[in-house]
Scaffold this active site. Structure first.
Site, PDB file in Angstrom:
ATOM      1  N   ARG A  15      36.890  40.771  37.501  1.00 59.82           N
ATOM      2  CA  ARG A  15      37.638  39.403  38.376  1.00 59.82           C
ATOM      3  C   ARG A  15      39.019  39.624  38.658  1.00 59.82           C
ATOM      4  NH1 ARG A  15      36.140  34.792  35.288  1.00 59.82           N
ATOM      5  NH2 ARG A  15      34.133  35.768  35.009  1.00 59.82           N
ATOM      6  N   SER A 103      33.214  33.643  42.396  1.00 56.61           N
ATOM      7  CA  SER A 103      32.083  32.346  41.657  1.00 56.61           C
ATOM      8  C   SER A 103      33.151  30.744  41.338  1.00 56.61           C
ATOM      9  CB  SER A 103      32.376  32.881  39.891  1.00 56.61           C
ATOM     10  OG  SER A 103      31.109  31.746  39.376  1.00 56.61           O
ATOM     11  N   HIS A 104      33.524  30.089  40.430  1.00 52.33           N
ATOM     12  CA  HIS A 104      33.983  28.464  40.526  1.00 52.33           C
ATOM     13  C   HIS A 104      35.419  29.248  39.787  1.00 52.33           C
ATOM     14  CE1 HIS A 104      32.911  29.664  36.314  1.00 52.33           C
ATOM     15  NE2 HIS A 104      33.329  28.608  36.047  1.00 52.33           N
ATOM     16  N   LYS A 113      30.402  41.051  41.445  1.00 50.27           N
ATOM     17  CA  LYS A 113      28.661  40.619  40.506  1.00 50.27           C
ATOM     18  C   LYS A 113      28.127  42.433  41.302  1.00 50.27           C
ATOM     19  CE  LYS A 113      29.069  36.036  38.973  1.00 50.27           C
ATOM     20  NZ  LYS A 113      28.908  34.599  39.536  1.00 50.27           N
ATOM     21  N   ASP A 239      27.627  25.576  42.759  1.00 53.16           N
ATOM     22  CA  ASP A 239      28.565  26.085  42.365  1.00 53.16           C
ATOM     23  C   ASP A 239      29.419  26.841  43.443  1.00 53.16           C
ATOM     24  OD1 ASP A 239      26.835  28.454  41.939  1.00 53.16           O
ATOM     25  OD2 ASP A 239      28.538  29.061  40.112  1.00 53.16           O
ATOM     26  N   ASP A 241      29.410  29.923  44.216  1.00 55.93           N
ATOM     27  CA  ASP A 241      28.825  31.000  45.109  1.00 55.93           C
ATOM     28  C   ASP A 241      27.429  31.028  45.298  1.00 55.93           C
ATOM     29  OD1 ASP A 241      28.450  31.480  42.157  1.00 55.93           O
ATOM     30  OD2 ASP A 241      28.504  33.443  42.166  1.00 55.93           O
ATOM     31  N   ASP A 243      24.584  29.960  42.633  1.00 54.57           N
ATOM     32  CA  ASP A 243      23.474  30.441  41.522  1.00 54.57           C
ATOM     33  C   ASP A 243      23.721  29.341  40.219  1.00 54.57           C
ATOM     34  OD1 ASP A 243      26.416  30.668  40.188  1.00 54.57           O
ATOM     35  OD2 ASP A 243      26.600  33.480  40.046  1.00 54.57           O
ATOM     36  N   ARG A 244      24.263  28.630  40.643  1.00 56.40           N
ATOM     37  CA  ARG A 244      24.287  27.514  39.218  1.00 56.40           C
ATOM     38  C   ARG A 244      23.717  25.920  40.338  1.00 56.40           C
ATOM     39  NH1 ARG A 244      28.334  26.349  36.076  1.00 56.40           N
ATOM     40  NH2 ARG A 244      30.732  27.084  37.796  1.00 56.40           N
ATOM     41  N   HIS A 326      23.093  27.966  34.342  1.00 54.74           N
ATOM     42  CA  HIS A 326      22.392  28.898  34.950  1.00 54.74           C
ATOM     43  C   HIS A 326      20.618  29.280  34.858  1.00 54.74           C
ATOM     44  CE1 HIS A 326      26.040  32.159  36.375  1.00 54.74           C
ATOM     45  NE2 HIS A 326      26.459  31.525  35.384  1.00 54.74           N
TER      46      HIS A 326
END
Length: 459
Positions: A15, A103-104, A113, A239, A241, A243-244, A326
Site C-alpha cells: 500500500r 481499501s479504506h 492484496k 468499505d 473495496d 470486503d467489510r 472482516h
C-alpha cells in the site's frame, strides 16, 4: 534494476501513495516478482481485479505487463469488489489473484492484496517480493503470457442466490460509499428479494460523499438519516473495496462486528455442532461464553485478515471474524472476507423474524470504547507494549499475549497492541458498566505513563 519504496510492503498487503511511493514502474516490478513466485509454486494464471480508484486502470495494465513477462497468463476481471476477485480465483480455477485496492485509505492511496496458490501473502512472503525486485531475481520468459478479459459478476451473484434465500422480502438501506461494491451490491440485494434505498452506488474514486470506512461511526451518519426518514428496517454499508460491512438498526444503533459474529456463530453452529469460531483479540469478552453456549469452541487469534485466513485454513473452522469488520464464512462459502456476502447471510438470518431489529438488539452488549490509537515513531509501539507487559495490573485475572497485551479483569478487559500497518499502539477497553470501564482505563493510563513517561494518551 528497480528499487521500490520499502515502506509500501506492509504486513498483509502492499500500500502506498499513488505516483509517490507507489508508481507504475513499481507495480510492474511487483507483477514480475509475483509471476516469478507463481512459477515457483506451479501456478499458470493470475486473476487481476481492481477497485474504483482513479489509478486502478493504469496499475492493472502495469501489473499485467509484469506478470505476463514471466510467462504466467493474466485474466483481467475489471472493476470489481475485492471479494469478487477472490471468488474468481476459485471460479476460474487459477487459485491465484491480485486485487488492486486502496481499501479504506484516502483517495490518493492504492495497493495490492495478493493470493498465490490459495495462500494469502503476508509478512515475510511480501518482503521476499521486495528482496527479489531489489536483487533482480525476476523470471523473464521467452514467450510471454497472455491477457484475457472476462466478467465474473454474473457468476458470483448466481452462486450466492443458488444457496441463500430470504424467508420474507426486506426493505433495506444500502450504502456503497461510492466504493466498488456499488457496481454489484444493488443488483445482488434486489435479486435476493430486497427493496432498496440506495446511497452512493456510483463508483467514484474521489469518494465525494463520505469516506468508505464503515468502522468509523461518522461514515454511517447518512445510513442512520435514511433509516430515520424512510421505512427501511435495517442499514448496510460497505468499505471502499467491499470486503467489510457496517450494520445499523432502524433506530440508529451500530451493531459492531463482534456482535454480528455472535449472530453468525449461533447460525453456523446450528449446522456445524462443535465447530471452532475464530475471532481476534479486539473482540468483546461476551463472545467466548456465547460460542460455548451455542455448542462451539471459541478461538481467540491475532488481528489481521491474512493471519485469520491462515488460521482458518489450519483449523478447518467454519467461521471467523474480526472487530474491523472482516468476516470469513467457510461454511457454505470459500473462507475469504466478503462484505457483500456477509450482508446476505445477515439478512437470511434476520428475515426469519418479523422484527429484525429486536434480534440484533437482543445480542449481549457491554460498555466499551472504540479503537483508540497512540501515535508514535516507527518501532516505538512494539517497545511500549513490551515494557507494559513487564508490569503488574491491579485486579488482573488473566493476561493474553498472542497479539500485544490483553489484560482480563473480573468485570472487563483492556488491550494494547502494536499495529502491523502503521506506527501506532491500538487500545480498546470494555467493561460491565461505565464505572468499571473508567477504573480499567485509569489502570492502563497509569501503567502506560510509567512505561513511557510523558506520553500523550487519547483517553
Amino acid at each position: 534494476m528497480h528499487t521500490p519504496a520499502p515502506e509500501i510492503f506492509k504486513a498483509y498487503d502492499i500500500r502506498g501513495i499513488v505516483d509517490k511511493s507507489l508508481t507504475v514502474d513499481t507495480v510492474r516490478a511487483i507483477g514480475q516478482a509475483l509471476g516469478t513466485e507463481a512459477l515457483a509454486r506451479g501456478q499458470k494464471a493470475i486473476v487481476i481485479g481492481r477497485d474504483g480508484r482513479l489509478s486502478g486502470p493504469v496499475f492493472a495494465e502495469a501489473l499485467a505487463a509484469g506478470i505476463i513477462a514471466t510467462g504466467i497468463d493474466v485474466i483481467d476481471i475489471g472493476c470489481v469488489a475485492t471479494p469478487i476477485t477472490y471468488f474468481a480465483a476459485y471460479h476460474l480455477g487459477t487459485h491465484s489473484c491480485v486485487s488492486i485496492t486502496g481499501s479504506h485509505n484516502p483517495p490518493d492511496y492504492n495497493g495490492l492484496k495478493m493470493v498465490l496458490g490459495g495462500q494469502t501473502l503476508y509478512g515475510d512472503m511480501i518482503q521476499s517480493l521486495r528482496r527479489n525486485i531489489v536483487e533482480g531475481k525476476l523470471a523473464v520468459a521467452v514467450a510471454p503470457g497472455t491477457v484475457t478479459r472476462t466478467d465474473v459478476r454474473p457468476a458470483y451473484i448466481k452462486r450466492i442466490l443458488s444457496d441463500v434465500k430470504l424467508a420474507r422480502p426486506m426493505k433495506i438501506v444500502l450504502d456503497s460509499g461510492n466504493g466498488v461494491a456499488g457496481n454489484t451490491a444493488p443488483e445482488l440485494y434486489k435479486r435476493l428479494g430486497c427493496e432498496l434505498t440506495e446511497l452512493f452506488s456510483d463508483v467514484d474514486g474521489n469518494f465525494p460523499n463520505h469516506h468508505p470506512d464503515p468502522s468509523k461511526p461518522e461514515n454511517l451518519e447518512d445510513v442512520i438519516a435514511a433509516l430515520k426518514a424512510g421505512d427501511a428496517e435495517i442499514g448496510l454499508a460497505f468499505d471502499g473495496d467491499g470486503d467489510r460491512l457496517g450494520v445499523v438498526t432502524k433506530d440508529g444503533e451500530i451493531i459492531y462486528p463482534d456482535r454480528q459474529l455472535m449472530l453468525f456463530a449461533a447460525d453456523v453452529l446450528s449446522r456445524v455442532p462443535g465447530g471452532q469460531i475464530i475471532y481476534d483479540v479486539k473482540c468483546t469478552r461476551n463472545l467466548a461464553p456465547w460460542i460455548r453456549k451455542h455448542g462451539g469452541e471459541p478461538v481467540m487469534w491475532n488481528t489481521g485478515h491474512a493471519l485469520v485466513k491462515a488460521k482458518l485454513k489450519e483449523t478447518g473452522a467454519p467461521l471467523a471474524g474480526e472487530m474491523s469488520g472482516h468476516m470469513f464464512f467457510k461454511e457454505r462459502w470459500y473462507g475469504f472476507d466478503d462484505g457483500l456476502y456477509t450482508g446476505v447471510r445477515l439478512l437470511e438470518i434476520l428475515s426469519k423474524s418479523p422484527d429484525a431489529n429486536a434480534v440484533l438488539k437482543a445480542l449481549p452488549n457491554a460498555t466499551s470504547t472504540p479503537e483508540l490509537n497512540i501515535k508514535m515513531k516507527e518501532g516505538e509501539p512494539v517497545q511500549l507494549v513490551e515494557r507494559l507487559s513487564q508490569l503488574s495490573f491491579s485486579g488482573e485475572v488473566e493476561r493474553i499475549t498472542i497479539d500485544g497485551l490483553r489484560v482480563e479483569f473480573a468485570d472487563g478487559f483492556g488491550l494494547a497492541r502494536s499495529s502491523n500497518t502503521t506506527p501506532v499502539v491500538v487500545l480498546r477497553f470494555e467493561a460491565d458498566d461505565a464505572e468499571a470501564l473508567e477504573r480499567i482505563q485509569a489502570e492502563f493510563r497509569s501503567l502506560i505513563s510509567t512505561a513511557w513517561p510523558g506520553i500523550e494518551l487519547p483517553f
